[in-house]
Design a protein around this motif. Structure first.
Motif, PDB file in Angstrom:
ATOM      1  N   ALA A  95       0.965  -1.292   0.034  1.00  0.00           N
ATOM      2  CA  ALA A  95      -0.078   0.105  -0.120  1.00  0.00           C
ATOM      3  C   ALA A  95       0.998   1.320  -0.068  1.00  0.00           C
ATOM      4  O   ALA A  95       1.958   1.464   0.503  1.00  0.00           O
TER       5      ALA A  95
ATOM      6  N   VAL B 122      -8.632   5.105   1.921  1.00  0.00           N
ATOM      7  CA  VAL B 122      -9.342   4.562   3.076  1.00  0.00           C
ATOM      8  C   VAL B 122      -8.660   5.364   4.260  1.00  0.00           C
ATOM      9  O   VAL B 122      -7.325   5.518   4.525  1.00  0.00           O
ATOM     10  N   ILE B 123      -9.612   5.946   4.924  1.00  0.00           N
ATOM     11  CA  ILE B 123      -9.445   6.713   6.202  1.00  0.00           C
ATOM     12  C   ILE B 123      -9.033   5.679   7.488  1.00  0.00           C
ATOM     13  O   ILE B 123     -10.066   5.185   7.708  1.00  0.00           O
TER      14      ILE B 123
ATOM     15  N   ALA C  95      -4.615   8.805   9.426  1.00  0.00           N
ATOM     16  CA  ALA C  95      -3.699   8.068   8.325  1.00  0.00           C
ATOM     17  C   ALA C  95      -4.598   7.387   7.096  1.00  0.00           C
ATOM     18  O   ALA C  95      -5.834   7.253   7.229  1.00  0.00           O
TER      19      ALA C  95
ATOM     20  N   GLN D 174      -4.847   5.593   3.357  1.00  0.00           N
ATOM     21  CA  GLN D 174      -4.052   4.315   2.830  1.00  0.00           C
ATOM     22  C   GLN D 174      -4.693   4.020   1.422  1.00  0.00           C
ATOM     23  O   GLN D 174      -5.900   4.010   1.356  1.00  0.00           O
TER      24      GLN D 174
ATOM     25  N   PHE E 230       0.273   6.696  14.377  1.00  0.00           N
ATOM     26  CA  PHE E 230      -1.020   7.263  14.212  1.00  0.00           C
ATOM     27  C   PHE E 230      -1.779   6.039  15.044  1.00  0.00           C
ATOM     28  O   PHE E 230      -1.647   5.057  15.232  1.00  0.00           O
TER      29      PHE E 230
ATOM     30  N   LEU F   9       3.514  -2.680   5.477  1.00  0.00           N
ATOM     31  CA  LEU F   9       2.996  -2.087   4.240  1.00  0.00           C
ATOM     32  C   LEU F   9       3.830  -1.739   3.173  1.00  0.00           C
ATOM     33  O   LEU F   9       3.662  -1.883   1.951  1.00  0.00           O
TER      34      LEU F   9
END
Lengths: 364, 364, 364, 364
Positions: free
Chosen positions: A21, A65-66, A81, A83, C14, C67
């Protein structure tokens, strides 16, 4: 590595082209902001590959996506964050390039700097690295819009030797920009640009271009002399975008050819504040915004990855011919438009926060 | 205010045009370096006002004093404070400008940002602010020279519409640059430039120009993607110099007009390492130095302070005519040469330190 | 918010207790390091809730996912994003606390600072926030171990009024520490501590404790006077852990009661270097490591969230009685052990990188 | 070296004990503040050597000069450079110490870290280094006082084994503190402390002590979780003061021995806001100020430089006896009082500026 940017609105991006990601952590986002994925997705869609025939054929939906930092659609003031998963990867395309560094790409310098590099996809030097920036920039832009009505619009002003008519920086909108696939508001020039890019894609070559940007309604007083003058941070931000070779603020290089008597922007009264009759300063004087539109131009080189065969040498220094596979953009400027806008938003918002701190403790 | 620059070699400058002293504190200077005032003075002399008929008539010897951080002519690794006294001040010259902000200068924006401003001399927006930078840059340049033989040479490549022949970035030296007062190594162009500047000084006008810069022998691997790519930090540094409007690395804006097949720099073998046959990349690929000379161009606008009368408005918005007094440069580029060199040195040294940290802990 | 830590090895954490995921982005990790999730999981397992009857009943496997930033099990030198999903959330438990801020917890201050707060689970003030730190610390510790054989061991030295016998800082190991659930190597004291915690859990009360930590084999020369002295950064790091109230290095507060003649650590020769016969300095002199073990003590208060009823007032200032639901630790110190170790690793590695940069450019 | 501190109110200190001058550059001072040397001198006078029979005999007037950043007695918002000349130096006193590192001092670690060190006077590890901090702290304290009525008072609460009665943190004033030379408001204890210090000075020994500090009227909401929690930055700041070994906030180590039911501070209504009935939290909850007085305790070790003979080894590892010459404090705590106050002011002001930035852009 320095994947951090900003003092009070600080972003930390991550991700290579072929890892799980890519994304960003935003630290210092003002609390209480209404924020959902939809606020961010629009700019990611303008950046994503495969969006038109003019760009790379790599297909990525780039759905954001949060992960943290919001609750019930409001920001908490805690790190956000964001992603985006990597999906359509073809590492096999990079077989040849393991041994032969692409001319004018980052294969060689990454290998020398880190002693290792991502074996495919350009790694962190891929355009996918900009996803985090664009996502964070969308959040910054939303804040700037809601708090100060700041408007940031970028567009393609030239592709190769095809120049467009000057756009009106007071009125140009993203809608006008998106009216053509190449994102040039001069429709006649746009047609020529698109034809050129289409032709080059076919033959496996690439071409550079220039992105212009205007930032309207910036409050007077932003910018932190001397090392963080507003134009200095904008220059850093723009030159941090892959493939950039030049930066201009206001009159730019053309201004260097002028006399002071012709270049100076006389002050005039505007709506109860001082404005300037002309704007060769590009909205910044002494490193500080003066309330006029901030006008920038950023030069992008032609993408380095081309499928035309190139005579070069391999890592061992042996002569070699490279004809790159992979799916690459013949011209980056249409997809660079939202990246430029994102960088501008990150700089302006951080400077706004810093100036607000000063204003709060000012003595009169 | 952000008068700090650098992560490991960090400078903090101070001083207005009309206060007691200007200077800099350098934090993070490597210990053991032989350093005296003489190492610093040479570049200050190239920067100081009144050095030739082409510059302002303000006379300042600009003698630097080392206040701390050395003992017996060696650096201790502790902060080095460098100071230059202000002497030849004429605050009276600024009487008119108390009420009328100079067009395209920083009077208006400083007043709006800080709610107060230095009543004379431009304050922190004066060119005197660059003394600290030039002094710190001289220290950085000495370290780079001694450790890596890095050579940094800047020169004037155009003044107004007078362009010079391209210089040879592999060989150009400060000696060649200083052979003319205007600091342009093309002697024919230099004569025309000097004549133009002399004429404009007489009539009270000003003119812009371009400074080119080459940084040779930079180790491969410097630059911290993604937000602190080498060209990004160079762009920030250069746009932090007063009066700058544009920045180019390598092919710059001209590169944006080219095809990839023509723009790419093929790799070749050079002295046991990979080099490039051409250098449109300007010594940086993917934000990281590749060992080729780093080539920059920086656009300077014409100085804003001119004595020709200008129609403008005063702070209250009333129409006014301003004919500036004070002693000002008709063209900043000759004095900008050592400032550009200083900024380049600060960026390269900081990046070198950061890369050395990485190399020390690299896993193989 | 400042969820960034470190200059060259920089972490950005986070995540709230009840969002989708918590984690960290590590910027500046040395390239080439062998790294998989297993290297990180061990410390997360020591930190995770529900690991024993002594901790909260919240059950989270806390499985970490890498990730980005690695390929084929090696770090690329690019940002490493680490993520742990949140799973076992019970927001309903927090119903009462919406209106009544928990005494000595962060509900009130978060609400006042941000104008909003996570409605359940403590948000960013939850212990879950430390997951990113522990994950990043595991990476840092691996580098330190492989490059310098640095060993970091923390343990519980007191719980409430139960003190343990002093451990031998030269030899104590994580194995010894983990021999008891409470993580106190003095087994006799450990039994008493565990009994106390078990009793308090039953009655819904909580208790504080002290975690001691030793860092062995730290190279001489780490620490950046004056504001980033080694003990200063360790103090910051430790006081950034939730529930901490005090910090000691070496002799600590007891040292303040001594004479210099009794407190000074005489130098002796050790293995070809200078060492000290005693270690009241705690391994740091003048803000710089001296090669002796670095010894720390960190005080943790009793957890604020208890189910015993407390007389307090609600946000509106009305008298109220709060008996907290939710699943909470009666004593944080056993789970704080890996957090303290992580913070220590982050500080030491960052300082090591900075000193390596200096050493590389030192003049002799 | 890291002689920078603060994010928005950033100080950069410089100077060794035996160089030309010591001082500080303050970047980010709010503009418009009335500021003259007199505002700064008072705290320097409380810090200066030779102020009483209890301190070193070195005599320094420590007169501060403002070099930049003000005009007509008002700050311009530009960097403020403050300088104090070094005058009474006796480098000859340090002859013996060239070869024999002082036990528990910084001679050995500086030499190992930098490969060089100041040959006399302790260099940057001397107490003279704190002059810049105290000067900058005085500016910060003035701003805090004028904008928020923040009051910062530190005092000596123990010397060696002599403890004083607890002071009333709500009312204690600098006047009360300065009523005794030792700066302990408990006059009975003060007499004993002064007698002890006088005796130790005679015999050439030294003793440690504890400084307590209260910060009153701090606005609710200061502190930047998670790595820059308010207590974390205070801990860093205090442990950056030479000779410190421990830090406590609120209940400190004693709090670690308590039950939650006894330790928690119940909320009560106070003047239209929530306050707490007790203050074991020390004015900070979750890393954020809660409006109650912030209470700190800082442990100082006995000064390392004593004239009693010490058996140790020289740099070459040979056995040696050191009886230090030079003029040194037998106990640092009376002079540490203004240093602690300065550090507190620097932390609080920087946090205030950061919170003001957040508040300005908060969404409701």
């Amino acid at each position: 590595m320095s994947s951090n940017f900003g003092t009070l609105f600080r972003v930390s991006t991550f991700g290579e082209s072929h890892c799980k990601a890519v994304g960003v952590v935003i630290d210092g986002c003002p609390p209480g902001l209404a924020l959902t994925e939809a606020d961010i997705q629009a700019q990611l869609d303008r950046r994503r590959p495969g969006q038109s025939a003019l760009s790379t054929d790599r297909q990525e939906a780039d759905q954001v996506v949060i992960l943290s930092g919001t609750e019930n659609g409001r920001t908490l003031g805690t790190p956000i964050a964001l992603q985006v998963a990597n999906k359509d990867q073809r590492p096999k395309d990079y077989g040849d390039m393991r041994d032969i560094p692409r001319p004018s790409h980052a294969d060689y310098t990454y290998q020398m700097k880190y002693g290792i590099r991502a074996s495919s996809g350009g790694g962190r030097a891929s355009a996918r690295e900009t996803i985090g920036t664009v996502a964070a920039g969308a959040v910054a832009a939303k804040i700037l819009k809601e708090k100060c009505n700041v408007e940031i619009v970028a567009w393609v002003s030239s592709v190769g030797e095809i120049d467009s008519q000057a756009a009106d920086s007071q009125t140009i909108s993203r809608k006008e920009v998106d009216a053509t696939l190449i994102r040039c508001p001069d429709q006649e020039a746009a047609l020529k640009m698109e034809a050129l890019v289409t032709d080059l894609k076919k033959v496996g070559d690439s071409v550079g271009g220039v992105v212009s940007c205007v930032i309207r309604n910036v409050p007077v007083g932003l910018g932190e002399p001397t090392f963080e003058k507003l134009e200095a941070k904008l220059a850093q931000a723009m030159l941090a975008i892959p493939a950039t070779k030049g930066f201009e603020i206001g009159s730019g290089f053309a201004g260097s050819r002028m006399r002071g008597s012709a270049h100076n922007d006389p002050f005039v009264q505007k709506d109860g504040r001082l404005g300037t009759a002309t704007n060769r300063s590009g909205g910044i004087q002494g490193g500080i915004s003066n309330g006029e539109p901030i006008t920038l131009r950023i030069a992008f080189k032609p993408p380095a990855t081309i499928s035309l065969p190139q005579e070069t040498v391999d890592f061992a220094g042996q002569e070699a011919v490279l004809a790159a596979k992979g799916r690459h953009d013949p011209c980056v400027v249409p997809r660079a438009v939202p990246i430029v806008e994102a960088m501008a938003a990150l700089v302006i918002l951080d400077m706004l926060l810093r100036q607000e701190a000063r204003k709060a403790l000012l003595f009169r």
